[in-house]
Design an enzyme around this catalytic site. Structure first.
Site, PDB file in Angstrom:
ATOM      1  N   TRP A  50       0.858  -1.183   0.000  1.00 41.09           N
ATOM      2  CA  TRP A  50       0.000   0.000   0.000  1.00 41.09           C
ATOM      3  C   TRP A  50       0.892   1.229   0.000  1.00 41.09           C
ATOM      4  O   TRP A  50       2.020   1.201   0.497  1.00 41.09           O
ATOM      5  CB  TRP A  50      -1.017  -0.040   1.122  1.00 41.09           C
ATOM      6  N   ASP A  76       5.879  -4.860   2.944  1.00 44.37           N
ATOM      7  CA  ASP A  76       6.119  -5.760   4.080  1.00 44.37           C
ATOM      8  C   ASP A  76       7.209  -6.772   3.719  1.00 44.37           C
ATOM      9  O   ASP A  76       7.373  -7.123   2.554  1.00 44.37           O
ATOM     10  CB  ASP A  76       4.837  -6.516   4.440  1.00 44.37           C
TER      11      ASP A  76
END
Lengths: 151, 185
Positions: free
Chosen positions: B110, B129
């Site tokens: 994101w 991540d």
């Protein structure tokens, strides 16, 4: 007579100046729209479709492929009706600029002139009908266009 | 005044006795050639970021990937972490933009913007991540600026973005600068 030449010169200078100002304004507007489209791609698309439009796993790729949908009216509408485009937090003008930027940036440059850019009114019309069964719809369009893709 | 004259004369004579004109030319030449070769080193090339991104041709965007920086990347207050929610990779064996060894950076992520306090400009940050090992457990940071509910999944930091990686086990979060935010001219 000299005063007439002087007057004409002043008018000509004014005309050239006004034209330059107009060109500059248009250039700035174009540049703003282009930069805003690139930014909106980063903010709303790049997270899944990646920076170079190559996609990933079940995320379709744009690179060297997206322009092929523009060959038919159904394909053209599909690009705006996919949930990511239709439901994007962008107004119709911003979405039109973004889609045209993506087509120019990720489409095949050699066929760049073969498609007509999206108009704002088209975007407003197509996005009112977002797709539910996106994967099947995309597969049907690709089959109709006789295209080969992994997705 | 004589003291100054003597001082400068002695200094000039000492330099003249212990150095050569050709030696100075050699040193300056070596410095120039050596300096010009630095960008060819593999480290500099690796730091260039994504070479295939369409924005990489834009000099302003290319420069934006290396913004003026200040602050401690292992602290939650660091400017790039304005919307992070997770463990900072900087404390887990990686850095603010690289994953620790043994983990994989999720290709889907994101993206938000953060204000750089040094130049007062907003930058586009990708919160990739790192996946494949159990939770890092140190430097938990939750700032959530611009975070949206899960129904806006592309703008939510509660999504497990490791679902796009080979392993969906979350380890830590990075904050990679991918460009400058749009500001009208």
């Amino acid at each position: 007579m000299p005063w007439l030449i002087f007057l004409l010169l002043i008018l000509a200078t004014h005309f050239v100046h006004a034209q330059e100002n107009g060109t500059l304004t248009t250039q700035t507007e174009n540049s703003n729209a282009e930069r805003r489209a690139a930014f909106n791609y980063q903010m709303f698309c790049q997270g899944c479709h990646s920076a170079d439009g190559s996609g990933h796993k079940s995320v379709p790729e744009f690179k060297g492929f997206i322009h092929k949908f523009m060959a038919t009216q159904q394909g053209r509408e599909y690009l705006i009706r996919v949930p990511g485009a239709a439901n994007a937090a962008l107004d119709d003008e911003q979405l039109a600029d973004l889609m045209n930027w993506m087509l120019r940036t990720f489409g095949d440059a050699s066929q760049g002139a073969s498609w007509k850019p999206f108009e704002v009114s088209e975007i407003a019309k197509y996005r009112k009908h977002p797709l539910n069964e996106t994967i099947e719809y995309r597969a049907a369009i690709i089959a109709g266009l006789n295209l080969e893709t992994e997705l | 005044m004589k003291i100054f004259d003597r001082f400068f004369e002695n200094s000039a004579r000492k330099i003249a006795q212990t150095s050569s004109r050709r030696g100075i030319l050699k040193t300056i030449g070596g410095g120039l050639v050596g300096g010009a070769l630095i960008p060819l080193l593999p480290v500099a090339r690796a730091a260039d970021g994504a070479p295939n991104s369409p924005q990489s041709g834009n000099p302003e965007q290319a420069q934006a990937k290396h913004p003026q920086d200040a602050g401690d990347p292992s602290s939650c207050d660091y400017w790039r972490y304005c919307a992070v929610d997770g463990f900072l990779c900087e404390c887990c064996g990686g850095t603010y933009n690289t994953c620790p060894p043994g983990t994989q950076m999720s290709p889907i992520t994101w993206i938000g913007t953060c204000l750089n306090p040094i130049d007062g400009r907003k930058y586009v940050i990708s919160y990739n991540d790192c996946c494949g090992k159990t939770q890092c457990g140190t430097c938990l940071c939750q700032r959530d600026e611009g975070d949206r509910p899960l129904y806006r999944s592309d703008k939510s930091n509660d999504v497990n973005w490791c679902l796009g990686a080979d392993s969906s086990i979350y380890h830590c979060s990075t904050a990679v600068v991918v460009g400058l935010a749009f500001e009208p001219e």
